[in-house]
Scaffold this active site. Structure first.
Site, PDB file in Angstrom:
ATOM      1  N   ARG A  52     -14.039 -19.657  20.975  1.00 21.75           N
ATOM      2  CA  ARG A  52     -14.568 -18.622  21.860  1.00 21.75           C
ATOM      3  C   ARG A  52     -15.488 -19.182  22.935  1.00 21.75           C
ATOM      4  O   ARG A  52     -15.527 -18.681  24.055  1.00 21.75           O
ATOM      5  CB  ARG A  52     -15.286 -17.560  21.027  1.00 21.75           C
ATOM      6  N   ASP A 161     -27.194  -2.412  23.601  1.00 23.41           N
ATOM      7  CA  ASP A 161     -26.397  -3.531  23.103  1.00 23.41           C
ATOM      8  C   ASP A 161     -26.939  -4.804  23.728  1.00 23.41           C
ATOM      9  O   ASP A 161     -27.609  -4.772  24.771  1.00 23.41           O
ATOM     10  CB  ASP A 161     -24.916  -3.357  23.438  1.00 23.41           C
TER      11      ASP A 161
END
Length: 292
Positions: A52, A161
């Site tokens: 990733r 978030d």
């Protein structure tokens, strides 16, 4: 989401997959992530982290993971959101775990609105809101409850978030049509605006829902600017990334922002068992703060 196949934790994948992640670099990264995000990365996560983060190296035009680690040392907070977004999995959907919204619709919202109709505040926090499906689902049931039971209530939803990418999507409130699978036909017609031309396969949330939702960046491990109290906190599929001490601290902080009888909603695979004694389990991953 399909996860990459795991390999030996001591192996570094090189060649066509990009730069190798050395032992020292992986140990630095997982220490950094734990310190700043509370996310615990075991040895079995090594290939996932490498796969990733290779995308971040390309985006930043960095030659290897050593350069990326140096970047984090120089500016820990500048890259933190992108790093957290890369290593975590933002799986969400409208009306996911629908029993939570059934409880709100059938029991909690009517009661709260009746209690607060003479000037009270109704507040719900979506902690770990990802790309926005959860807070906009909350906004749908809240708007409908206000219309049905009385609209003269100061009602708002806070959505937070850590991931800047997720927050950008949430703020735009634009989703591919196939992401609305969990939304009924009636609600689609009422709460979404269909795109036209090149956007005909997209839908935008109704302005009324956007009015109810405030979207802000927040690291759950850092200071919280809000004072509360919240009638309910949704922290679903977030604490699965945390170790036991981090979960304990987080649940204690949530308890501090909830009044007696306030509600905490967790994800389907999460539990507060053995972690906090301020709450009673009253339903499927639904907890209510105890009276003292």
């Amino acid at each position: 989401m399909n996860m990459p196949a795991m390999v030996d934790g001591n192996a570094a994948v090189a060649g066509m997959n990009g730069p190798s992640l050395s032992d020292a670099e992986f140990n630095f990264l997982r220490s950094f992530v734990y310190e700043h995000c509370g996310i615990s990365l075991g040895d079995h996560k090594r290939q996932l982290v490498q796969g990733r983060l290779v995308r971040r190296l390309r985006a930043l035009k960095l030659r290897d993971f050593g350069a990326y680690c140096d970047l984090l040392r120089r500016d820990p907070h500048g890259e933190l959101g992108e790093l957290a977004s890369a290593i975590s999995t933002n799986v969400t959907a409208f009306f996911r775990e629908s029993h939570h919204f059934d409880l709100l619709t059938n029991e909690l919202l009517p009661r709260w609105i009746a209690e607060k109709k003479n000037g009270g505040r109704l507040r719900i926090w979506s902690a770990g809101c990802a790309t926005g499906e959860e807070p906009y689902t909350l906004a749908m049931v809240l708007a409908e409850a206000l219309e049905k039971h009385g609209s003269h209530v100061d009602a708002k939803i806070l959505a937070t978030d850590l991931s800047p990418q997720a927050l950008e999507t949430a703020r735009k409130g634009v989703y591919p049509i196939d992401r609305l699978e969990g939304v009924s036909t009636e609600r689609r017609r009422r709460w979404f605006l269909r795109g036209e031309g090149e956007y005909d396969q997209y839908a935008c949330v109704h302005p009324r829902l956007r009015e109810l939702v405030s979207i802000l960046p927040l690291n759950l491990l850092h200071d919280w600017p809000m004072q509360g109290p919240f009638d309910a906190i949704f922290c679903r599929n977030v604490v699965i990334y945390f170790d036991k001490p981090t979960k304990q601290r987080l649940f204690q902080r949530y308890a501090g922002l909830l009044p007696e009888g306030g509600y905490l909603f967790l994800g389907h695979s999460e539990s507060m068992y053995g972690l906090n004694d301020n709450f009673d389990l009253i339903g499927r991953t639904v907890y209510r703060k105890r009276s003292t």
